[in-house]
Scaffold this motif. Structure first.
Motif, PDB file in Angstrom:
ATOM      1  N   ALA A  13       0.831  -1.210   0.000  1.00 33.12           N
ATOM      2  CA  ALA A  13       0.000   0.000   0.000  1.00 33.12           C
ATOM      3  C   ALA A  13       0.865   1.259   0.000  1.00 33.12           C
ATOM      4  N   CYS A  14       1.928   1.256   0.818  1.00 38.65           N
ATOM      5  CA  CYS A  14       2.840   2.411   0.860  1.00 38.65           C
ATOM      6  C   CYS A  14       3.553   2.581  -0.478  1.00 38.65           C
ATOM      7  N   ALA A  15       3.980   1.460  -1.060  1.00 37.50           N
ATOM      8  CA  ALA A  15       4.679   1.517  -2.350  1.00 37.50           C
ATOM      9  C   ALA A  15       3.770   2.087  -3.433  1.00 37.50           C
ATOM     10  N   CYS A  16       2.509   1.662  -3.418  1.00 36.04           N
ATOM     11  CA  CYS A  16       1.552   2.177  -4.400  1.00 36.04           C
ATOM     12  C   CYS A  16       1.313   3.671  -4.202  1.00 36.04           C
ATOM     13  N   ILE A 256       2.175   7.521  11.438  1.00 37.33           N
ATOM     14  CA  ILE A 256       1.714   8.306  10.282  1.00 37.33           C
ATOM     15  C   ILE A 256       0.457   9.083  10.654  1.00 37.33           C
ATOM     16  N   GLU A 257      -0.470   8.421  11.345  1.00 35.55           N
ATOM     17  CA  GLU A 257      -1.718   9.080  11.728  1.00 35.55           C
ATOM     18  C   GLU A 257      -1.466  10.178  12.766  1.00 35.55           C
ATOM     19  N   ILE A 258      -0.596   9.906  13.729  1.00 37.27           N
ATOM     20  CA  ILE A 258      -0.272  10.919  14.741  1.00 37.27           C
ATOM     21  C   ILE A 258       0.383  12.126  14.078  1.00 37.27           C
ATOM     22  N   GLN A 259       1.297  11.872  13.150  1.00 34.13           N
ATOM     23  CA  GLN A 259       1.969  12.974  12.442  1.00 34.13           C
ATOM     24  C   GLN A 259       0.949  13.816  11.665  1.00 34.13           C
ATOM     25  N   ARG A 260      -0.028  13.169  11.072  1.00 34.12           N
ATOM     26  CA  ARG A 260      -1.059  13.905  10.329  1.00 34.12           C
ATOM     27  C   ARG A 260      -1.906  14.744  11.281  1.00 34.12           C
ATOM     28  N   ILE A 261      -2.222  14.179  12.469  1.00 35.92           N
ATOM     29  CA  ILE A 261      -2.979  14.935  13.470  1.00 35.92           C
ATOM     30  C   ILE A 261      -2.187  16.175  13.887  1.00 35.92           C
ATOM     31  N   MET A 262      -0.858  16.018  13.957  1.00 35.68           N
ATOM     32  CA  MET A 262       0.005  17.109  14.400  1.00 35.68           C
ATOM     33  C   MET A 262       0.356  18.104  13.285  1.00 35.68           C
ATOM     34  N   GLY A 263      -0.158  17.888  12.074  1.00 34.79           N
ATOM     35  CA  GLY A 263      -0.001  18.906  11.041  1.00 34.79           C
ATOM     36  C   GLY A 263       0.811  18.526   9.825  1.00 34.79           C
ATOM     37  N   LEU A 264       1.377  17.306   9.773  1.00 32.50           N
ATOM     38  CA  LEU A 264       2.153  16.907   8.608  1.00 32.50           C
ATOM     39  C   LEU A 264       1.223  16.417   7.502  1.00 32.50           C
ATOM     40  N   THR A 265       1.635  16.613   6.250  1.00 33.20           N
ATOM     41  CA  THR A 265       0.870  16.071   5.125  1.00 33.20           C
ATOM     42  C   THR A 265       1.052  14.561   5.084  1.00 33.20           C
ATOM     43  N   ALA A 266       0.190  13.884   4.345  1.00 32.16           N
ATOM     44  CA  ALA A 266       0.288  12.424   4.230  1.00 32.16           C
ATOM     45  C   ALA A 266       1.633  12.017   3.633  1.00 32.16           C
ATOM     46  N   ALA A 267       2.086  12.762   2.613  1.00 28.71           N
ATOM     47  CA  ALA A 267       3.356  12.439   1.957  1.00 28.71           C
ATOM     48  C   ALA A 267       4.527  12.583   2.922  1.00 28.71           C
ATOM     49  N   LYS A 268       4.555  13.674   3.687  1.00 28.20           N
ATOM     50  CA  LYS A 268       5.633  13.896   4.662  1.00 28.20           C
ATOM     51  C   LYS A 268       5.597  12.831   5.761  1.00 28.20           C
ATOM     52  N   SER A 269       4.381  12.478   6.205  1.00 27.33           N
ATOM     53  CA  SER A 269       4.236  11.484   7.262  1.00 27.33           C
ATOM     54  C   SER A 269       4.775  10.130   6.813  1.00 27.33           C
ATOM     55  N   ILE A 270       4.384   9.717   5.601  1.00 26.05           N
ATOM     56  CA  ILE A 270       4.851   8.430   5.079  1.00 26.05           C
ATOM     57  C   ILE A 270       6.352   8.462   4.841  1.00 26.05           C
ATOM     58  N   ALA A 272       8.633  10.261   6.412  1.00 22.45           N
ATOM     59  CA  ALA A 272       9.337  10.195   7.698  1.00 22.45           C
ATOM     60  C   ALA A 272       9.351   8.770   8.239  1.00 22.45           C
ATOM     61  N   ALA A 273       8.203   8.075   8.113  1.00 18.50           N
ATOM     62  CA  ALA A 273       8.119   6.688   8.594  1.00 18.50           C
ATOM     63  C   ALA A 273       9.053   5.780   7.803  1.00 18.50           C
ATOM     64  N   ILE A 274       9.090   5.963   6.485  1.00 15.81           N
ATOM     65  CA  ILE A 274       9.952   5.132   5.637  1.00 15.81           C
ATOM     66  C   ILE A 274      11.422   5.372   5.958  1.00 15.81           C
ATOM     67  N   ILE A 275      11.801   6.646   6.121  1.00 11.58           N
ATOM     68  CA  ILE A 275      13.203   6.970   6.438  1.00 11.58           C
ATOM     69  C   ILE A 275      13.604   6.351   7.765  1.00 11.58           C
ATOM     70  N   PHE A 276      12.728   6.450   8.759  1.00  8.91           N
ATOM     71  CA  PHE A 276      13.034   5.855  10.068  1.00  8.91           C
ATOM     72  C   PHE A 276      13.207   4.348   9.945  1.00  8.91           C
ATOM     73  N   ARG A 277      12.327   3.702   9.191  1.00 11.44           N
ATOM     74  CA  ARG A 277      12.431   2.261   8.987  1.00 11.44           C
ATOM     75  C   ARG A 277      13.740   1.886   8.298  1.00 11.44           C
ATOM     76  N   VAL A 278      14.082   2.606   7.259  1.00  9.26           N
ATOM     77  CA  VAL A 278      15.299   2.294   6.490  1.00  9.26           C
ATOM     78  C   VAL A 278      16.544   2.471   7.352  1.00  9.26           C
ATOM     79  N   LEU A 279      16.620   3.588   8.069  1.00  9.37           N
ATOM     80  CA  LEU A 279      17.784   3.838   8.927  1.00  9.37           C
ATOM     81  C   LEU A 279      17.898   2.774  10.018  1.00  9.37           C
ATOM     82  N   THR A 280      16.772   2.442  10.649  1.00  2.53           N
ATOM     83  CA  THR A 280      16.784   1.451  11.728  1.00  2.53           C
ATOM     84  C   THR A 280      17.209   0.082  11.211  1.00  2.53           C
TER      85      THR A 280
END
Length: 304
Positions: A13-16, A256-270, A272-280
């Motif tokens: 879903a994220c890739a799409c 992703i949902e918390i970031q959106r509640i806090m003001g991030l766009t869906a693209a930025k939220s996803i 940030a999540a992907i970058i964190f996953r990749v780095l970890t």
């Protein structure tokens, strides 16, 4: 099998989403390398804090490991948890400690459960501070988050300060659970140990907050420090759910949902999540793969 399918479905879903909104993610390729390096450093610090926390628990059960072995088993466990569902890395660590160091499974269950309680306690504490700060300083109230976080904090504080005692049970499984619960009661009676464990977990939580903060800066996000604390803290709580490998999907949807509640766009939220996953994953693999080789050699030497 079902949870692994859900994790794969989330990745697809994220890739799409990225594929059909590629222009929204172009900024990711221009992310600040310096900020990403700082985020990686904070993730490494969280790994080291995990080593320290595990060492404190093991010493309580009279098991003192060398620094190299401690680093190896901790990072191998974390890598295993990222790729195997139901915290497979933790299960492998329990087997290793049993075969090589004769650590009882009950003792490991106390370590596993105690860590979860303390992580939830510290994460909910930081999240509460950030939520109340947003409310007082900026008039931004999120009662839908404050209520559950407060309840979780009180429950974990109770289990850490004054856990209940239970008598023996006739059922074997229930008796094992009661034995683990009573062992935790003995652990928390050691005030100095609980204090040191709380410091270790707090350092780990702060390191993860720092990593998210620099990831947001790397992609040009304007997320506030309070919002970063809330995102990281709630993510750490949700990450305790051991359903999918590394809580893949469960953790990511939450942050992703918390970031959106806090003001991030869906693209930025996803992003940030992907970058964190990749780095970890990259950092865990970099240290975890040689650690697995080391553990295999130790097991072979021990004839296990």
């Amino acid at each position: 099998m079902l949870f692994s399918f859900l994790a794969v479905a989330f990745v697809v879903a994220c890739a799409c989403y990225v594929y059909f909104h590629f222009n929204d993610f172009y900024s990711v390729f221009e992310a600040s390398k310096f900020e990403l390096a700082l985020a990686s450093l904070f993730i490494l610090c969280s790994f080291l804090a995990t080593c320290y926390q595990l060492d404190l628990f093991l010493k309580r059960f009279n098991l003192v490991l060398g620094k190299l072995e401690l680093l190896a088993i901790t990072h191998a466990m974390m890598l295993g948890n990222l790729v195997i569902p139901m915290r497979g890395g933790s299960g492998a660590l329990a087997l290793y400690l049993k075969k090589v160091h004769c650590l009882d499974f009950t003792a490991f269950a106390v370590i596993y459960g105690g860590t979860a309680i303390l992580v939830a306690l510290m994460s909910s504490f930081f999240a509460l501070i950030a939520l109340v700060s947003l409310w007082i300083l900026h008039g931004y109230n999120q009662f839908v988050l404050i209520g559950p976080v407060f309840v979780l904090f009180v429950l974990c504080l109770y289990l850490t300060v004054r856990a209940p005692s239970f008598g023996p049970r006739k059922n074997f499984l229930m008796d094992r659970i009661v034995h683990v619960a009573n062992s935790w009661k003995i652990i928390i009676s050691d005030t100095r140990l609980v204090f040191c464990l709380s410091i270790a977990i707090a350092l780990m939580s702060l390191a993860l907050i720092g990593s998210f903060f620099h990831i947001y800066r790397a992609i040009g996000s304007s997320l506030t420090l309070e919002a970063t604390v809330i995102t990281s803290s709630i993510g750490s709580i949700v990450n305790l759910a051991p359903l999918t490998p590394g809580s893949l999907g469960v953790f990511d949807v939450a942050i992703i949902e918390i970031q959106r509640i806090m003001g991030l766009t869906a693209a930025k939220s996803i992003a940030a999540a992907i970058i964190f996953r990749v780095l970890t994953f990259c950092l865990a693999s970099l240290i975890g793969i040689p650690s697995i080789v080391y553990i295999y050699a130790r097991l072979k030497k021990a004839g296990a």
